[in-house]
Design a protein around this motif. Structure first.
Motif, PDB file in Angstrom:
ATOM      1  N   ARG A  84       1.407 -10.084  -7.971  1.00 49.40           N
ATOM      2  CA  ARG A  84       0.583  -8.873  -8.060  1.00 49.40           C
ATOM      3  C   ARG A  84      -0.726  -9.051  -7.279  1.00 49.40           C
ATOM      4  NH1 ARG A  84      -2.986  -5.732 -11.222  1.00 49.40           N
ATOM      5  NH2 ARG A  84      -3.985  -7.631 -11.968  1.00 49.40           N
ATOM      6  N   MET A  86      -1.249 -11.080  -4.860  1.00 52.48           N
ATOM      7  CA  MET A  86      -0.959 -11.154  -3.436  1.00 52.48           C
ATOM      8  C   MET A  86      -0.891  -9.754  -2.822  1.00 52.48           C
ATOM      9  SD  MET A  86       2.306 -12.868  -1.572  1.00 52.48           S
ATOM     10  CE  MET A  86       3.228 -11.396  -1.209  1.00 52.48           C
ATOM     11  N   TRP A  87      -0.237  -8.832  -3.524  1.00 53.79           N
ATOM     12  CA  TRP A  87      -0.140  -7.453  -3.026  1.00 53.79           C
ATOM     13  C   TRP A  87      -1.514  -6.788  -3.009  1.00 53.79           C
ATOM     14  CZ3 TRP A  87       3.712  -4.889  -0.596  1.00 53.79           C
ATOM     15  CH2 TRP A  87       4.984  -5.472  -0.614  1.00 53.79           C
ATOM     16  N   ILE A  88      -2.329  -7.019  -4.036  1.00 52.93           N
ATOM     17  CA  ILE A  88      -3.686  -6.438  -4.057  1.00 52.93           C
ATOM     18  C   ILE A  88      -4.469  -6.929  -2.848  1.00 52.93           C
ATOM     19  CG2 ILE A  88      -5.923  -6.536  -5.265  1.00 52.93           C
ATOM     20  CD1 ILE A  88      -4.354  -6.415  -7.906  1.00 52.93           C
ATOM     21  N   ARG A  90      -3.406  -8.210   0.042  1.00 46.41           N
ATOM     22  CA  ARG A  90      -2.947  -7.742   1.358  1.00 46.41           C
ATOM     23  C   ARG A  90      -3.253  -6.259   1.548  1.00 46.41           C
ATOM     24  NH1 ARG A  90       3.632  -8.089   1.129  1.00 46.41           N
ATOM     25  NH2 ARG A  90       3.330 -10.087   2.157  1.00 46.41           N
TER      26      ARG A  90
END
Lengths: 101, 164
Positions: A84, A86-88, A90
């Motif tokens: 989670r 990591m997505w935030i 990027r």
């Protein structure tokens, strides 16, 4: 055979067994009493859950009790939390890129 | 401005829904998701950097890039495009790679379905549905975007997977 947490929870009966065990350890007979399936079928589900390590079997006197193993579930939570984040991160970088595009 | 970030795992269904709004028109967002030089600028969470080796944005084509760490360590990420609806949606199959960036075809796979839409104010929204086959696929995602400081957890995960 390779077992993982997703095999444990892929089946509705196994999910129901886990829900039962969250409230407290139970004997195979007590568990089977909650389901229409045969004792044998429930026993097979318990075997899979044990192999997936979400459930542990403990011998107390003559009886075996199945316990829910929350540690196994926590591991999944940790990985998902990292994913989670990591997505935030990027997406924040993508915001910056879009400003200049 | 809120970006309505959604990260919604459904472990029973082996899916993760990721959704996010962007303060830019859909054409720009589409380019940022499909052009290698732009992707390289955002897909690797700092301090990692992304370096695309191959990008062929056609159905059947592949995107192969390396996440490069501060000490030069590389995690290869492989995606094959399985469907493209220009400007609106595309899908990929992800696979594990060896140390040289060669995909391991018999290994576990993941599936990404990305949908792009316009929302009010000339803004955009991207909805991604990730479907994975097993635990190791989650490891692949985390591994691919790993940050320093969480390596200990990764090692624990390696041990866990080795013991299974």
């Amino acid at each position: 055979m390779r077992r993982d947490i997703f095999q444990a929870i892929a089946d509705p009966t196994r999910r129901a067994i886990l829900t039962l065990l969250v409230t407290g350890a139970m004997t195979p007979n007590a568990i089977a009493g909650h389901f229409d399936s045969s004792r044998q079928a429930v026993s097979k589900h318990l075997q899979i859950l044990t192999e997936c390590e979400v459930v542990t079997a403990k011998q107390t006197g003559r009886e075996i009790h199945y316990h829910f193993n929350p540690e196994k579930m926590k591991e999944i939570d940790i990985w998902l939390e990292q994913l989670r984040k990591m997505w935030i991160d990027r997406f924040d970088q993508l915001d910056d890129l879009l400003k200049d595009l | 401005m809120t970006n309505n970030f959604v990260f919604e795992p459904n472990l029973a269904a082996k899916t993760i829904r990721v959704s996010r709004e962007f303060n830019a028109p859909i054409e720009k967002v589409w380019r940022a998701w499909t052009e290698a030089d732009l992707l390289d600028k955002w897909v690797a969470p700092k301090p990692w950097t992304a370096v695309t080796k191959t990008m062929d944005f056609t159905v059947g084509g592949i995107w192969l890039y390396a996440m490069v760490g501060t000490e030069g360590q590389k995690h290869w990420v492989y995606a094959e495009f399985t469907a493209i609806e220009n400007g609106r949606a595309f899908s990929t199959i992800g696979r594990f790679c060896d140390g040289e960036g060669n995909p391991i075809f018999e290994g576990p796979k993941s599936y990404h379905d990305n949908k792009f839409s316009t929302i009010e104010g000339n803004r955009s929204k991207v909805d991604t549905l990730i479907t994975f086959e097993d635990e190791s696929t989650i490891k692949m995602f985390v591994d691919g975007g790993f940050k320093e400081g969480t390596i200990a957890t990764l090692n624990q995960l390696d041990e866990l997977l080795a013991s299974e």
